[in-house]
Design a protein around this motif. Structure first.
Motif, PDB file in Angstrom:
ATOM      1  N   ALA A   1      64.701  15.720 -22.366  1.00 16.03           N
ATOM      2  CA  ALA A   1      65.764  15.063 -23.134  1.00 16.03           C
ATOM      3  C   ALA A   1      66.182  15.915 -24.314  1.00 16.03           C
ATOM      4  O   ALA A   1      67.386  16.086 -24.580  1.00 16.03           O
ATOM      5  CB  ALA A   1      65.295  13.686 -23.604  1.00 16.03           C
ATOM      6  N   ALA A   2      65.224  16.492 -25.022  1.00 15.96           N
ATOM      7  CA  ALA A   2      65.542  17.349 -26.171  1.00 15.96           C
ATOM      8  C   ALA A   2      66.323  18.582 -25.730  1.00 15.96           C
ATOM      9  O   ALA A   2      67.291  18.991 -26.383  1.00 15.96           O
ATOM     10  CB  ALA A   2      64.265  17.749 -26.894  1.00 15.96           C
ATOM     11  N   GLU A   3      65.933  19.170 -24.612  1.00 20.32           N
ATOM     12  CA  GLU A   3      66.631  20.355 -24.097  1.00 20.32           C
ATOM     13  C   GLU A   3      68.049  20.018 -23.658  1.00 20.32           C
ATOM     14  O   GLU A   3      68.984  20.783 -23.917  1.00 20.32           O
ATOM     15  CB  GLU A   3      65.835  20.975 -22.951  1.00 20.32           C
ATOM     16  CG  GLU A   3      64.547  21.624 -23.411  1.00 20.32           C
ATOM     17  CD  GLU A   3      63.625  22.032 -22.262  1.00 20.32           C
ATOM     18  OE1 GLU A   3      63.952  21.766 -21.076  1.00 20.32           O
ATOM     19  OE2 GLU A   3      62.558  22.604 -22.560  1.00 20.32           O
TER      20      GLU A   3
ATOM     21  N   ARG B   1      69.450  11.128 -27.080  1.00 24.48           N
ATOM     22  CA  ARG B   1      68.129  11.649 -26.686  1.00 24.48           C
ATOM     23  C   ARG B   1      67.179  10.515 -26.313  1.00 24.48           C
ATOM     24  O   ARG B   1      66.540  10.550 -25.256  1.00 24.48           O
ATOM     25  CB  ARG B   1      67.537  12.484 -27.815  1.00 24.48           C
ATOM     26  CG  ARG B   1      66.222  13.167 -27.442  1.00 24.48           C
ATOM     27  CD  ARG B   1      65.688  14.009 -28.591  1.00 24.48           C
ATOM     28  NE  ARG B   1      65.359  13.200 -29.749  1.00 24.48           N
ATOM     29  CZ  ARG B   1      64.242  12.481 -29.877  1.00 24.48           C
ATOM     30  NH1 ARG B   1      63.346  12.462 -28.910  1.00 24.48           N
ATOM     31  NH2 ARG B   1      64.031  11.775 -30.969  1.00 24.48           N
TER      32      ARG B   1
ATOM     33  N   VAL C   1      69.952  17.587 -24.805  1.00 25.39           N
ATOM     34  CA  VAL C   1      70.738  17.346 -26.016  1.00 25.39           C
ATOM     35  C   VAL C   1      71.105  18.666 -26.671  1.00 25.39           C
ATOM     36  O   VAL C   1      72.258  18.885 -27.052  1.00 25.39           O
ATOM     37  CB  VAL C   1      69.968  16.418 -26.983  1.00 25.39           C
ATOM     38  CG1 VAL C   1      70.574  16.438 -28.375  1.00 25.39           C
ATOM     39  CG2 VAL C   1      69.957  15.000 -26.435  1.00 25.39           C
ATOM     40  N   GLN C   2      70.141  19.567 -26.795  1.00 27.91           N
ATOM     41  CA  GLN C   2      70.424  20.850 -27.428  1.00 27.91           C
ATOM     42  C   GLN C   2      71.467  21.638 -26.641  1.00 27.91           C
ATOM     43  O   GLN C   2      72.372  22.236 -27.224  1.00 27.91           O
ATOM     44  CB  GLN C   2      69.145  21.671 -27.555  1.00 27.91           C
ATOM     45  CG  GLN C   2      69.374  23.000 -28.250  1.00 27.91           C
ATOM     46  CD  GLN C   2      68.086  23.783 -28.418  1.00 27.91           C
ATOM     47  OE1 GLN C   2      67.032  23.412 -27.910  1.00 27.91           O
ATOM     48  NE2 GLN C   2      68.174  24.870 -29.145  1.00 27.91           N
TER      49      GLN C   2
ATOM     50  N   HIS D   1      70.334  11.171 -31.781  1.00 26.17           N
ATOM     51  CA  HIS D   1      69.081  10.462 -31.495  1.00 26.17           C
ATOM     52  C   HIS D   1      69.291   9.334 -30.487  1.00 26.17           C
ATOM     53  O   HIS D   1      68.425   9.088 -29.645  1.00 26.17           O
ATOM     54  CB  HIS D   1      68.447   9.930 -32.774  1.00 26.17           C
ATOM     55  CG  HIS D   1      67.934  11.016 -33.671  1.00 26.17           C
ATOM     56  ND1 HIS D   1      67.077  12.007 -33.252  1.00 26.17           N
ATOM     57  CD2 HIS D   1      68.185  11.267 -34.975  1.00 26.17           C
ATOM     58  CE1 HIS D   1      66.800  12.815 -34.256  1.00 26.17           C
ATOM     59  NE2 HIS D   1      67.468  12.393 -35.318  1.00 26.17           N
TER      60      HIS D   1
ATOM     61  N   PRO E   1      60.419  13.560 -22.607  1.00 26.65           N
ATOM     62  CA  PRO E   1      60.941  13.855 -23.948  1.00 26.65           C
ATOM     63  C   PRO E   1      61.388  15.309 -24.151  1.00 26.65           C
ATOM     64  O   PRO E   1      62.411  15.557 -24.794  1.00 26.65           O
ATOM     65  CB  PRO E   1      59.766  13.506 -24.867  1.00 26.65           C
ATOM     66  CG  PRO E   1      59.046  12.420 -24.127  1.00 26.65           C
ATOM     67  CD  PRO E   1      59.158  12.822 -22.673  1.00 26.65           C
ATOM     68  N   GLN E   2      60.666  16.251 -23.583  1.00 26.82           N
ATOM     69  CA  GLN E   2      61.063  17.656 -23.717  1.00 26.82           C
ATOM     70  C   GLN E   2      62.373  17.925 -22.974  1.00 26.82           C
ATOM     71  O   GLN E   2      63.254  18.620 -23.486  1.00 26.82           O
ATOM     72  CB  GLN E   2      59.967  18.586 -23.207  1.00 26.82           C
ATOM     73  CG  GLN E   2      60.319  20.054 -23.384  1.00 26.82           C
ATOM     74  CD  GLN E   2      59.185  20.980 -22.970  1.00 26.82           C
ATOM     75  OE1 GLN E   2      58.060  20.543 -22.735  1.00 26.82           O
ATOM     76  NE2 GLN E   2      59.481  22.263 -22.881  1.00 26.82           N
TER      77      GLN E   2
END
Length: 105
Positions: free
Chosen positions: A64-66, A51, A68-69, A48, A61-62
């Motif tokens: 950043a999530a991608e 991200r 991180v994944q 977290h 935000p999307q």
């Protein structure tokens, strides 16, 4: 702001004060407890922090999530810990200039 090679290029990270409530909500800990426990940070806290650091530095935000994944989950926890530690240090004490870390592609 912290700059580090993350995934495929140099990226900026900035966990800004307006994101602290989100970090606290996601981790169930107050910011001071997270900072005090950085040597024993849990996986969720590290993920977290990275991200939200990307978001605070301007990533959508999307995106950043991608990122991180794609990049965080495939690399050693030591690299993730160092990156999260640098992001949190910048938030708490100011820029951690001179400290480098990498999460390679």
């Amino acid at each position: 702001m912290h700059n580090a090679f993350f995934g495929d290029r140099e990226r900026d990270f900035s966990l800004t004060p307006h994101l602290i409530p989100e970090l606290e909500k996601l981790t169930g800990k107050e910011i001071a407890a997270i900072i005090e426990g950085t040597r024993r940070m849990g996986y969720a806290e590290m993920v977290h922090a990275v991200r939200l650091g990307l978001i605070g530095a301007g990533a959508h935000p999307q995106e950043a999530a991608e990122l991180v994944q794609t990049y965080v989950e495939a690399h050693p926890l030591g690299e993730l810990h160092l990156l999260a530690l640098n992001i949190l240090t910048d938030l708490w004490t100011g820029t951690s200039e001179g400290v480098t870390d990498e999460v390679a592609a």
